[in-house]
Every structure is written in C-alpha cells, then in structure tokens.
Design a protein around this motif. Structure first.
Motif, PDB file in Angstrom:
ATOM      1  N   VAL A  15     -23.865 -19.304  24.566  1.00 34.57           N
ATOM      2  CA  VAL A  15     -23.080 -19.665  25.636  1.00 34.57           C
ATOM      3  C   VAL A  15     -22.635 -18.271  26.482  1.00 34.57           C
ATOM      4  N   GLU A  16     -22.279 -17.058  25.870  1.00 31.76           N
ATOM      5  CA  GLU A  16     -22.128 -16.010  26.620  1.00 31.76           C
ATOM      6  C   GLU A  16     -23.040 -15.476  27.298  1.00 31.76           C
ATOM      7  N   THR A  17     -24.086 -15.453  26.965  1.00 35.77           N
ATOM      8  CA  THR A  17     -25.526 -14.700  27.632  1.00 35.77           C
ATOM      9  C   THR A  17     -25.851 -15.780  29.028  1.00 35.77           C
ATOM     10  N   ALA A  18     -25.789 -17.127  28.700  1.00 34.07           N
ATOM     11  CA  ALA A  18     -26.035 -18.090  29.717  1.00 34.07           C
ATOM     12  C   ALA A  18     -25.041 -17.837  30.521  1.00 34.07           C
ATOM     13  N   LYS A  19     -23.590 -17.940  30.418  1.00 35.56           N
ATOM     14  CA  LYS A  19     -22.889 -17.651  31.260  1.00 35.56           C
ATOM     15  C   LYS A  19     -22.772 -16.277  32.300  1.00 35.56           C
ATOM     16  N   LYS A  20     -23.261 -15.530  31.758  1.00 37.53           N
ATOM     17  CA  LYS A  20     -23.287 -14.030  32.343  1.00 37.53           C
ATOM     18  C   LYS A  20     -24.627 -14.081  33.226  1.00 37.53           C
ATOM     19  N   LEU A  21     -25.690 -14.772  32.887  1.00 38.74           N
ATOM     20  CA  LEU A  21     -26.560 -14.815  33.708  1.00 38.74           C
ATOM     21  C   LEU A  21     -26.714 -15.702  34.917  1.00 38.74           C
ATOM     22  N   LEU A  22     -25.758 -16.836  34.571  1.00 38.06           N
ATOM     23  CA  LEU A  22     -25.651 -17.922  35.475  1.00 38.06           C
ATOM     24  C   LEU A  22     -24.640 -17.351  36.715  1.00 38.06           C
ATOM     25  N   ALA A  23     -23.329 -16.419  36.231  1.00 41.41           N
ATOM     26  CA  ALA A  23     -22.622 -15.844  37.067  1.00 41.41           C
ATOM     27  C   ALA A  23     -23.410 -14.712  37.833  1.00 41.41           C
ATOM     28  N   GLU A  24     -24.272 -13.950  37.383  1.00 41.73           N
ATOM     29  CA  GLU A  24     -25.241 -13.135  38.294  1.00 41.73           C
ATOM     30  C   GLU A  24     -25.889 -13.704  39.341  1.00 41.73           C
ATOM     31  N   ARG A  25     -26.397 -14.897  38.915  1.00 42.47           N
ATOM     32  CA  ARG A  25     -27.218 -15.515  39.956  1.00 42.47           C
ATOM     33  C   ARG A  25     -26.249 -16.116  41.060  1.00 42.47           C
ATOM     34  N   ARG A  46     -13.059 -21.028  30.907  1.00 44.71           N
ATOM     35  CA  ARG A  46     -13.618 -20.682  29.603  1.00 44.71           C
ATOM     36  C   ARG A  46     -15.095 -20.935  30.051  1.00 44.71           C
ATOM     37  N   ASP A  47     -15.928 -21.953  29.705  1.00 42.21           N
ATOM     38  CA  ASP A  47     -17.363 -22.100  29.702  1.00 42.21           C
ATOM     39  C   ASP A  47     -17.545 -23.068  31.014  1.00 42.21           C
ATOM     40  N   VAL A  48     -16.582 -23.251  31.492  1.00 39.25           N
ATOM     41  CA  VAL A  48     -16.859 -24.028  32.816  1.00 39.25           C
ATOM     42  C   VAL A  48     -16.888 -23.225  34.210  1.00 39.25           C
ATOM     43  N   ALA A  49     -17.669 -23.334  35.092  1.00 33.69           N
ATOM     44  CA  ALA A  49     -17.651 -22.752  36.375  1.00 33.69           C
ATOM     45  C   ALA A  49     -17.421 -23.912  37.219  1.00 33.69           C
ATOM     46  N   THR A  50     -16.245 -23.592  38.307  1.00 32.94           N
ATOM     47  CA  THR A  50     -16.389 -24.769  39.341  1.00 32.94           C
ATOM     48  C   THR A  50     -16.630 -23.959  40.772  1.00 32.94           C
ATOM     49  N   VAL A  51     -17.713 -24.596  41.436  1.00 30.93           N
ATOM     50  CA  VAL A  51     -18.311 -23.792  42.543  1.00 30.93           C
ATOM     51  C   VAL A  51     -17.825 -24.757  43.832  1.00 30.93           C
ATOM     52  N   ARG A  52     -17.205 -24.213  44.768  1.00 26.61           N
ATOM     53  CA  ARG A  52     -16.955 -24.847  46.058  1.00 26.61           C
ATOM     54  C   ARG A  52     -17.853 -23.989  47.237  1.00 26.61           C
ATOM     55  N   VAL A  53     -18.467 -24.809  48.164  1.00 26.32           N
ATOM     56  CA  VAL A  53     -19.089 -24.416  49.174  1.00 26.32           C
ATOM     57  C   VAL A  53     -18.826 -25.318  50.280  1.00 26.32           C
ATOM     58  N   ALA A  54     -18.258 -24.666  51.445  1.00 30.81           N
ATOM     59  CA  ALA A  54     -18.376 -25.221  52.696  1.00 30.81           C
ATOM     60  C   ALA A  54     -19.488 -24.942  53.739  1.00 30.81           C
TER      61      ALA A  54
END
Length: 109
Positions: A15-25, A46-54
């Motif tokens: 989880v932690e490595t995947a989160k780090k790599l996703l956050a960087e991307r 926690r382990d959920v990212a919410t992304v908003r794009v307009a």
C-alpha cells in the motif's frame, strides 16, 4: 447524467509504495497539464485519494482506493465529458499500469 468509469490495476508493491508512486505521478500530471485544465486538486484520506479536475467548464471527480494488491479507480464524469470516457479510461489505465508495474524484481524500461 453522470458516467462512471471503474478501473482496477493489480500490483505487488504494498500500500505505502503504491500510494507514493501514484502521488508522484499525479503531481507530474498536474504540472504537465496545468495549462489544459482550469483547476485540479488532490486530497488523501488514509489510502484513498480524491482527485477533482475542472476542464471545459465541467468538473470530474476520481476516487483512487489503494489496496494491498490492487488500486481501484472510480471516475465520475459529467455528461459532456462522458463522450471522452473511452480515451480517458485508456489514459488512466496506461498511467496507473506504468506506475504500478515497477515493483520488487521488476525493471523499468
């Protein structure tokens, strides 16, 4: 009417490595597309990212849930952007797969 795209991407990174790599991307994509979108924001709980794009006067929201062996990405598109859903789904899948395929014993190309 909104359209939902759901993408699952398996990984063996933890989880932690995947989160780090996703956050960087995500940060890299925000920099790369800053001139093409009106606004973008990312928040982690926690382990959920919410992304908003307009963009194009429309807003899209994505929720990325990082689990031990996969990432589940759900994107809510307004009807206008739903017409682009096929290309958007390919773009998201390609980026997530590129990031998450780098793991123990795997080489980058």
């Amino acid at each position: 009417m909104a359209n939902t795209i759901t993408i699952t991407v398996p990984h063996d990174l933890g989880v932690e490595t995947a989160k780090k790599l996703l956050a960087e991307r995500i940060e890299m994509l925000q920099r790369e597309y800053v001139d093409k979108v009106a606004q973008s924001e990312v928040s982690w709980a926690r382990d959920v990212a919410t992304v908003r794009v307009a963009a194009l006067g429309q807003s899209a929201t994505a929720r990325m849930t990082v689990l031990p062996e996969l990432v589940r990405i759900e994107v809510q598109l307004p009807w206008l952007l739903a017409k682009l859903s096929g290309g958007l789904q390919d773009f998201i899948s390609r980026n997530a797969n590129d990031v998450l395929r780098i793991g123990p014993g795997k080489k980058t190309s």
